[in-house]
Scaffold this motif. Structure first.
Motif, PDB file in Angstrom:
ATOM      1  N   ILE A 209       4.648   6.313  -0.350  1.00  0.00           N
ATOM      2  CA  ILE A 209       4.889   6.634   1.057  1.00  0.00           C
ATOM      3  C   ILE A 209       6.141   5.895   1.502  1.00  0.00           C
ATOM      4  N   GLU A 210       7.046   6.600   2.129  1.00  0.00           N
ATOM      5  CA  GLU A 210       8.269   5.977   2.626  1.00  0.00           C
ATOM      6  C   GLU A 210       7.966   5.221   3.921  1.00  0.00           C
TER       7      GLU A 210
ATOM      8  N   GLY B  72       5.946  15.121   1.995  1.00  0.00           N
ATOM      9  CA  GLY B  72       5.589  15.202   0.588  1.00  0.00           C
ATOM     10  C   GLY B  72       4.279  14.508   0.250  1.00  0.00           C
ATOM     11  N   VAL B  73       3.639  13.911   1.243  1.00  0.00           N
ATOM     12  CA  VAL B  73       2.376  13.204   1.012  1.00  0.00           C
ATOM     13  C   VAL B  73       1.224  13.919   1.704  1.00  0.00           C
ATOM     14  N   THR B  74       1.347  14.093   3.004  1.00  0.00           N
ATOM     15  CA  THR B  74       0.315  14.778   3.789  1.00  0.00           C
ATOM     16  C   THR B  74       0.875  15.095   5.160  1.00  0.00           C
ATOM     17  N   ASP B  75       0.083  15.772   5.967  1.00  0.00           N
ATOM     18  CA  ASP B  75       0.475  16.068   7.343  1.00  0.00           C
ATOM     19  C   ASP B  75       0.016  14.929   8.247  1.00  0.00           C
ATOM     20  N   SER B  76       0.927  14.398   9.047  1.00  0.00           N
ATOM     21  CA  SER B  76       0.612  13.223   9.862  1.00  0.00           C
ATOM     22  C   SER B  76      -0.505  13.502  10.862  1.00  0.00           C
ATOM     23  N   THR B  77      -0.495  14.676  11.473  1.00  0.00           N
ATOM     24  CA  THR B  77      -1.531  14.995  12.458  1.00  0.00           C
ATOM     25  C   THR B  77      -2.893  15.096  11.798  1.00  0.00           C
TER      26      THR B  77
ATOM     27  N   ILE C 263       3.138   8.488  10.836  1.00  0.00           N
ATOM     28  CA  ILE C 263       2.203   7.772  11.702  1.00  0.00           C
ATOM     29  C   ILE C 263       2.731   6.355  11.918  1.00  0.00           C
ATOM     30  N   ARG C 264       2.454   5.835  13.095  1.00  0.00           N
ATOM     31  CA  ARG C 264       2.805   4.451  13.416  1.00  0.00           C
ATOM     32  C   ARG C 264       1.512   3.644  13.452  1.00  0.00           C
TER      33      ARG C 264
ATOM     34  N   PHE D 238       0.834  -1.198   0.000  1.00  0.00           N
ATOM     35  CA  PHE D 238       0.000   0.000   0.000  1.00  0.00           C
ATOM     36  C   PHE D 238       0.873   1.255   0.000  1.00  0.00           C
ATOM     37  N   ALA D 239       1.911   1.251   0.817  1.00  0.00           N
ATOM     38  CA  ALA D 239       2.805   2.412   0.895  1.00  0.00           C
ATOM     39  C   ALA D 239       3.522   2.632  -0.435  1.00  0.00           C
TER      40      ALA D 239
END
Length: 369
Positions: free
Chosen positions: A298-299, A314-319, A343-344, A292-293
């Motif tokens: 997504i790294e 470069g993808v989105t804001d984690s929060t 995100i974890r 999926f990543a």
């Protein structure tokens, strides 16, 4: 009222949001909530553990056996160590606390990686210690050694595999590092996720018996909270040479692990089939998270645990992403507090992971920047 001044600047550990809080905040049916934030075992605990607790539930009015002989004997047999080389705690983090109180006084220093388990710093700060951090997302043992030479810390923490990132040092690299450390410095090797690392790559596997036999200044930590699925029972253990264990025991409060927790942990050790199923499922499902990543550019950090870290630069804001997932009943861990736009995600059951993929894809497609 006056308090210890150390408390004023002490950070509070922030666990993953509980399901109950999400129910209250957003009015979501508990059955519709997927919790992928606290690295719990999505398969629960061993059926043997449940049966043992049910059979002995009537004993909850009794204080536990404070010698913990049954569990210590089982752990000694499992790891090939002596019972006097073991200490059992209410989670392995209680043993971290014992270690800090045993070694940290008079302006002592602690050395750790910059991004690692938060309780190392919290317990050290409670003792008034100075925390020195080696920079970087992963453990940089060369940088840690230079800082060791400069600061002469009383304790060095190595998390293998590392929480919250999931990366893991090779066993030989850890041993080569310990070899250079003076025996007056306590080296704590935190193996909370070692069952996962050993399953994925034998080069990461640490044998506590071999480790403590070679190095008298090492304390190895393990837990029943992850692969064994007993997070709610709070049972961890430390393995070290008897001189270290003897000192830690002086800090242990009586009856620190409950009667039913000891029973559950002992029963869990006997159910290898359950642990094998847990590990196999984890890495089968993790491959789906990696695919999926990759599809979403997504790294990821190569993970040797039951969670995976998505780096979102470069993808989105984690929060923003974590908040939007939360409002849809999916709980993940935002790592912005660690200085990472990431995100974890705990590896859940297939149907839970399906929810994550479907919902996250929709959110990313609609834009969360």
């Amino acid at each position: 009222m006056k308090f210890n001044p150390v408390i004023e600047h002490l950070k509070t550990y922030e666990p993953g949001k509980p399901i109950e809080l999400v129910v209250r905040e957003f009015g979501i049916d508990p059955a519709d909530i997927v919790k992928l934030a606290s690295n719990e075992n999505p398969w629960g605990c061993s059926p043997r553990a449940r049966a043992a607790v049910a059979a002995d539930a009537h004993l909850m009015y009794r204080y536990p056996d404070d010698t913990m002989t049954a569990l210590k004997t089982a752990l000694a047999d499992r790891f090939g160590v002596e019972e006097r080389e073991l200490i059992v705690g209410a989670g392995s983090d209680q043993i971290i606390e014992f270690a800090c109180h045993a070694k940290l006084y008079g302006g002592a220093k602690v050395l750790q990686s910059e991004i690692t388990f938060a309780m190392y710093q919290i317990y050290a700060a409670q003792c008034g210690a100075v925390v020195v951090k080696a920079p970087g997302v992963a453990h940089d043992l060369d940088a840690m050694y230079e800082l060791y030479r400069e600061h002469d810390p009383e304790i060095i923490f190595i998390c293998a595999p590392n929480n919250p990132t999931g990366d893991c040092l090779d066993r030989v690299d850890i041993e080569n590092f310990i070899e250079k450390i003076d025996t007056d410095t306590l080296v704590v090797v935190d193996g909370a996720y070692q069952e996962y690392a050993a399953y994925k790559d034998r080069n990461k596997a640490i044998d506590p018996a071999v480790l403590i036999a070679k190095y008298p200044h090492v304390l190895y930590l393990g837990t029943f909270s992850k692969a064994y699925g007993l997070g709610g029972m709070r049972v961890g253990y430390g393995i070290a040479q008897k001189e270290i264990i003897r000192s830690l025991y002086k800090l242990r409060p009586p009856f620190n692990v409950t009667t039913l927790s000891l029973i559950a942990a002992e029963a869990s050790l006997k159910d290898e089939d359950f642990v094998d199923m847990t590990l196999r499922s984890c890495f089968e499902e993790m491959a789906r998270f990696e695919r999926f990543a990759k599809e979403r550019q997504i790294e990821t950090i190569d993970s040797y645990t039951n969670f995976i870290t998505y780096r979102l630069d470069g993808v989105t804001d984690s929060t923003a992403l974590a908040d939007r997932l939360l409002k849809r009943g999916i709980i993940v861990r935002d790592l912005k507090g660690y200085g990472l736009n990431a995100i974890r995600i705990t590896i859940g059951r297939p149907e839970e992971n399906d929810r994550f993929f479907k919902t996250t894809a929709k959110l990313l497609d609609n834009g969360t920047k």
